[in-house]
Design a protein around this motif. Structure first.
Motif, short mmCIF file in Angstrom:
data_model
loop_
_atom_site.label_atom_id
_atom_site.label_comp_id
_atom_site.label_asym_id
_atom_site.label_seq_id
_atom_site.Cartn_x
_atom_site.Cartn_y
_atom_site.Cartn_z
N LEU A 141 0.84 -1.19 0.00
CA LEU A 141 0.00 0.00 0.00
C LEU A 141 0.87 1.24 0.00
CD1 LEU A 141 -2.80 -0.87 2.57
CD2 LEU A 141 -3.03 -0.62 0.09
N ILE A 142 0.37 2.28 -0.65
CA ILE A 142 1.06 3.57 -0.70
C ILE A 142 0.06 4.63 -0.24
CG2 ILE A 142 2.20 5.26 -2.18
CD1 ILE A 142 2.80 2.86 -4.08
N ASP A 143 0.51 5.47 0.65
CA ASP A 143 -0.34 6.54 1.17
C ASP A 143 -0.32 7.71 0.19
OD1 ASP A 143 -1.95 8.07 2.76
OD2 ASP A 143 -0.36 8.63 4.18
N ASN A 144 -0.95 7.48 -0.96
CA ASN A 144 -1.04 8.48 -2.02
C ASN A 144 -2.16 8.03 -2.95
OD1 ASN A 144 -0.52 10.54 -3.89
ND2 ASN A 144 1.70 10.28 -3.75
N LEU A 170 10.65 7.21 -9.82
CA LEU A 170 10.12 5.99 -9.21
C LEU A 170 11.10 5.36 -8.22
CD1 LEU A 170 7.66 4.06 -9.17
CD2 LEU A 170 8.81 2.75 -10.99
N VAL A 171 12.32 5.13 -8.63
CA VAL A 171 13.32 4.48 -7.77
C VAL A 171 14.67 5.18 -7.83
CG1 VAL A 171 12.30 2.17 -7.56
CG2 VAL A 171 13.62 2.74 -9.60
N PRO A 172 14.72 6.47 -7.46
CA PRO A 172 15.99 7.19 -7.51
C PRO A 172 17.02 6.55 -6.59
CG PRO A 172 14.35 8.45 -6.27
CD PRO A 172 13.64 7.27 -6.89
N GLY A 173 18.24 6.45 -7.11
CA GLY A 173 19.31 5.83 -6.34
C GLY A 173 19.43 4.33 -6.61
N GLN A 187 14.35 -4.58 -2.91
CA GLN A 187 15.01 -3.28 -2.74
C GLN A 187 14.24 -2.19 -3.47
OE1 GLN A 187 18.86 -4.34 -4.40
NE2 GLN A 187 19.81 -4.05 -2.40
N GLY A 188 13.86 -2.47 -4.70
CA GLY A 188 13.10 -1.50 -5.48
C GLY A 188 11.77 -1.17 -4.84
N SER A 189 11.10 -2.16 -4.27
CA SER A 189 9.82 -1.94 -3.61
C SER A 189 9.96 -1.02 -2.41
CB SER A 189 9.22 -3.28 -3.15
OG SER A 189 8.88 -4.08 -4.25
N ARG A 240 8.02 2.57 -2.19
CA ARG A 240 7.11 2.93 -1.09
C ARG A 240 7.48 4.29 -0.52
NH1 ARG A 240 7.54 -2.70 0.14
NH2 ARG A 240 9.13 -2.29 1.71
N GLU A 241 8.75 4.55 -0.37
CA GLU A 241 9.20 5.83 0.19
C GLU A 241 8.98 6.97 -0.82
OE1 GLU A 241 10.53 8.37 3.03
OE2 GLU A 241 10.13 6.24 3.29
N THR A 242 9.37 6.74 -2.06
CA THR A 242 9.28 7.78 -3.09
C THR A 242 7.83 8.16 -3.40
OG1 THR A 242 11.30 6.95 -4.11
CG2 THR A 242 9.92 8.35 -5.47
N LEU A 243 6.94 7.17 -3.43
CA LEU A 243 5.57 7.40 -3.86
C LEU A 243 4.62 7.85 -2.76
CD1 LEU A 243 5.24 4.35 -6.25
CD2 LEU A 243 5.48 6.76 -6.91
N LYS A 244 5.06 7.86 -1.52
CA LYS A 244 4.13 8.21 -0.44
C LYS A 244 3.81 9.70 -0.39
CE LYS A 244 7.32 8.60 3.45
NZ LYS A 244 7.74 7.96 4.69
#
Length: 139
Positions: A9-12, A31-34, A121-123, A127-131
């Motif tokens: 789940l994403i809070d967005n 989406l997945v910087p870094g 790792q990507g997930s 989750r962090e980027t998309l929240k």
């Protein structure tokens, strides 16, 4: 054939998350910087460079706005399985949040562990980027 599934789940809102996911040429920025350090498009093929040095060429099979789904297949690169097809889909939950569903099918089975580790790792980064609400394209 190994099957890998990541669901979270994403809070967005689904609209905000989809706007980022469908921008297939900017996954390294949006989406997945870094985790992904570079992405470039050559026609319908996305060339992705991961932080661990792996480079893959992914044929973008479909971008479905109605279903909020992107499908792709690895067709070349430094890690080329016999078969690798994946899809990422954004679903709405009853609270207005987003359910991110990522499914990957891969052969040979021996590659499943390393691909699963990369997907995990990507997930975490997604989750962090998309929240938070995404910025304009190409941020």
């Amino acid at each position: 054939m190994a099957h890998i599934k990541k669901e979270f789940l994403i809070d967005n809102s689904p609209e905000n998350v989809w706007e980022v996911l469908r921008d297939v040429g900017a996954v390294h920025q949006r989406l997945v910087p870094g985790f992904v350090t570079d992405t470039r498009m050559e026609a319908d093929t996305r060339i992705v460079t991961f932080a661990n040095g792996v480079v893959v060429h992914e044929l973008i099979v479909d971008i479905d706005d109605a279903a909020r789904r992107v499908a792709y297949a690895v067709v070349a690169g430094s890690m080329t399985p016999k078969h690798h097809h994946a899809s990422m889909q954004i679903l709405a939950d009853s609270e207005g949040h987003s359910r991110f569903v990522w499914t990957i099918d891969v052969t040979p089975d021996e590659l499943a562990f390393s691909i699963d580790e990369m997907a995990e790792q990507g997930s975490r980064i997604m989750r962090e980027t998309l929240k938070t609400s995404p910025g304009p394209a190409g941020r």
